[in-house]
Design a protein around this motif. Structure first.
Motif, PDB file in Angstrom:
ATOM      1  N   GLY A  45       0.812  -1.209   0.000  1.00  0.00           N
ATOM      2  CA  GLY A  45       0.000   0.000   0.000  1.00  0.00           C
ATOM      3  C   GLY A  45       0.847   1.262   0.000  1.00  0.00           C
ATOM      4  N   VAL A  46       1.940   1.258   0.759  1.00  0.00           N
ATOM      5  CA  VAL A  46       2.866   2.403   0.748  1.00  0.00           C
ATOM      6  C   VAL A  46       3.458   2.564  -0.650  1.00  0.00           C
ATOM      7  N   GLY A  47       3.791   1.437  -1.286  1.00  0.00           N
ATOM      8  CA  GLY A  47       4.305   1.492  -2.651  1.00  0.00           C
ATOM      9  C   GLY A  47       3.283   2.069  -3.620  1.00  0.00           C
ATOM     10  N   ILE A  48       2.015   1.683  -3.453  1.00  0.00           N
ATOM     11  CA  ILE A  48       0.943   2.211  -4.308  1.00  0.00           C
ATOM     12  C   ILE A  48       0.810   3.723  -4.128  1.00  0.00           C
ATOM     13  N   PHE A  49       0.877   4.165  -2.876  1.00  0.00           N
ATOM     14  CA  PHE A  49       0.782   5.602  -2.580  1.00  0.00           C
ATOM     15  C   PHE A  49       1.864   6.379  -3.326  1.00  0.00           C
ATOM     16  N   TYR A  50       3.105   5.905  -3.257  1.00  0.00           N
ATOM     17  CA  TYR A  50       4.189   6.611  -3.929  1.00  0.00           C
ATOM     18  C   TYR A  50       4.142   6.430  -5.443  1.00  0.00           C
ATOM     19  N   PHE A  51       3.527   5.359  -5.902  1.00  0.00           N
ATOM     20  CA  PHE A  51       3.319   5.193  -7.342  1.00  0.00           C
ATOM     21  C   PHE A  51       2.389   6.283  -7.875  1.00  0.00           C
ATOM     22  N   TYR A  52       1.324   6.586  -7.128  1.00  0.00           N
ATOM     23  CA  TYR A  52       0.405   7.647  -7.551  1.00  0.00           C
ATOM     24  C   TYR A  52       1.071   9.018  -7.461  1.00  0.00           C
ATOM     25  N   LEU A  53       1.967   9.207  -6.484  1.00  0.00           N
ATOM     26  CA  LEU A  53       2.701  10.465  -6.413  1.00  0.00           C
ATOM     27  C   LEU A  53       3.680  10.598  -7.585  1.00  0.00           C
ATOM     28  N   LEU A  54       4.265   9.463  -8.006  1.00  0.00           N
ATOM     29  CA  LEU A  54       5.123   9.481  -9.189  1.00  0.00           C
ATOM     30  C   LEU A  54       4.340   9.928 -10.415  1.00  0.00           C
ATOM     31  N   LEU A  55       3.111   9.471 -10.505  1.00  0.00           N
ATOM     32  CA  LEU A  55       2.230   9.869 -11.600  1.00  0.00           C
ATOM     33  C   LEU A  55       2.080  11.383 -11.644  1.00  0.00           C
ATOM     34  N   HIS A  56       1.881  11.981 -10.465  1.00  0.00           N
ATOM     35  CA  HIS A  56       1.721  13.440 -10.392  1.00  0.00           C
ATOM     36  C   HIS A  56       3.012  14.169 -10.731  1.00  0.00           C
ATOM     37  N   SER A  57       4.129  13.672 -10.223  1.00  0.00           N
ATOM     38  CA  SER A  57       5.401  14.355 -10.473  1.00  0.00           C
ATOM     39  C   SER A  57       5.768  14.339 -11.951  1.00  0.00           C
ATOM     40  N   LEU A  58       5.411  13.266 -12.649  1.00  0.00           N
ATOM     41  CA  LEU A  58       5.658  13.200 -14.089  1.00  0.00           C
ATOM     42  C   LEU A  58       4.708  14.106 -14.870  1.00  0.00           C
ATOM     43  N   GLY A  59       3.531  14.345 -14.309  1.00  0.00           N
ATOM     44  CA  GLY A  59       2.523  15.148 -14.996  1.00  0.00           C
ATOM     45  C   GLY A  59       2.367  16.541 -14.451  1.00  0.00           C
TER      46      GLY A  59
END
Length: 364
Positions: A45-59
């Motif tokens: 779940g922590v990994g999923i959270f940071y995966f979604y933040l990666l999505l934002h940082s790229l966009g």
């Protein structure tokens, strides 16, 4: 312009992730090794959270619709956005069904589910009308209240004369296949994968560095509370009988009392479900409304709220006839058909597209 403080977004995440999971979202297939399932789900779940933040940082920290448009183009983003909007409203309807069934079974067995659902939906619709900022500010208080109630319940549960530590052993009896099947897809997609709806809210946080640095704490707090609650339930009910109950948390609390002081702690479970259900439904419904406002900008806000509330209400009663069918659809069908594609597959493709556009194409 909507702005959210870090305390507000963290409180929203905790109440959202707890949601109805603390009362109805239990899976004890691994019996005494349920702690392994919870901890593994938490780590992922922590990994999923940071995966979604990666999505934002790229966009460049756009919301989900903006990210989809940046990655896939205008027309594909509108189609996917419409699907995500319906998905958010559908999950809001499912949580509303959880709430209605629980309250109907526990408190008001003579009141039709439609009345219970309609009442909560009115409150949720009003919270969406006043906006996410007001909702987030109120969640700070609700989050503190929720955590205090859970800790009180844990203290009385572990001190109950019916609690037996031998019910928690032996451990390491479940195979890794059993643990992984409990984690994926159900334990991973609910509640952690549902953070996909926060891709509509993360862009509005004031301090994005704080979200990147400390956001994982909210996820971990939720996981640890679920871990303590799961061990308490097992200690009170034992692994052989716990799966007999639709609401094992409630049944465990019926056995919880210390020296006849506060003998009816199950009342607290109702309060927890009210708070968690309200926050989770509100966030999903607000996410759906934000997508509708992006796709149909000319539609009046009040009309959008009416349409969203109507769709949520219809979902609650049309797609499942009883609790057995509701749980089967939610645990066996929805994770495969909706959760995995919309929470992981499409975001993974989107990350790849955004990465290529941001780093590879620009460098050519």
């Amino acid at each position: 312009m909507v702005r959210l403080g870090q305390g507000e977004i963290f409180s929203l995440m905790i109440c959202f992730l707890l949601g109805s999971a603390i009362v109805v979202g239990w899976n004890f297939e691994t019996k005494q090794d349920v702690w392994m399932t919870i901890l593994l789900s938490l780590a992922l779940g922590v990994g999923i959270f940071y995966f979604y933040l990666l999505l934002h940082s790229l966009g460049n920290w756009g919301n989900l619709i903006q990210l989809l448009e940046l990655g896939f183009g205008r027309w594909i983003s509108k189609g996917l956005g419409f699907i995500y909007g319906l998905y958010f409203l559908y999950i809001a309807g499912r949580v509303l069904k959880d709430f209605s069934i629980f309250v109907g079974e526990v408190l008001f067995d003579n009141i039709p589910f439609v009345v219970i659902s309609f009442t909560l939906l009115l409150v949720v619709s009003y919270s969406c009308y006043v906006g996410i900022e007001a909702m987030a500010r109120s969640t700070v208080i609700l989050c503190a209240f929720t955590c205090v109630i859970i800790l009180i319940i844990m203290c009385f549960g572990f001190l109950s004369p019916y609690f037996e530590f031998r019910n928690l052993t032996p451990v390491f009896r479940a195979s890794w296949k059993q643990v992984l099947s409990s984690v994926f897809p159900t334990g991973l997609t609910v509640p952690y994968g549902e953070l996909i709806v926060f891709t509509m809210l993360f862009p509005y946080i004031n301090n994005k560095k704080a979200l990147l640095k400390y956001g994982w704490i909210s996820v971990c707090i939720t996981g640890m509370l679920l871990l303590l609650a799961g061990e308490m339930i097992l200690g009170l009910l034992n692994s052989e009988t716990v799966n007999m109950y639709i609401f094992p948390f409630m049944k465990a609390l019926e056995l919880t009392s210390v020296l006849e002081f506060l003998p009816h702690l199950e009342t607290f479970a109702v309060i927890l479900n009210l708070i968690g259900g309200f926050v989770k439904i509100s966030v999903f419904m607000y996410g759906g409304l934000m997508i509708m406002s992006n796709i149909f900008p000319k539609t009046k806000p009040n009309r959008r709220i009416l349409i969203a509330a109507t769709l949520t209400f219809l979902v609650t009663f049309i797609l499942s006839k009883n609790i057995i069918q509701h749980l089967y659809i939610g645990l066996k069908i929805i994770p495969i058909i909706f959760h995995i594609p919309l929470q992981f597959i499409i975001p993974c493709i989107l990350v790849i597209c955004l990465f290529i556009k941001k780093y590879i194409i620009k460098s050519i």
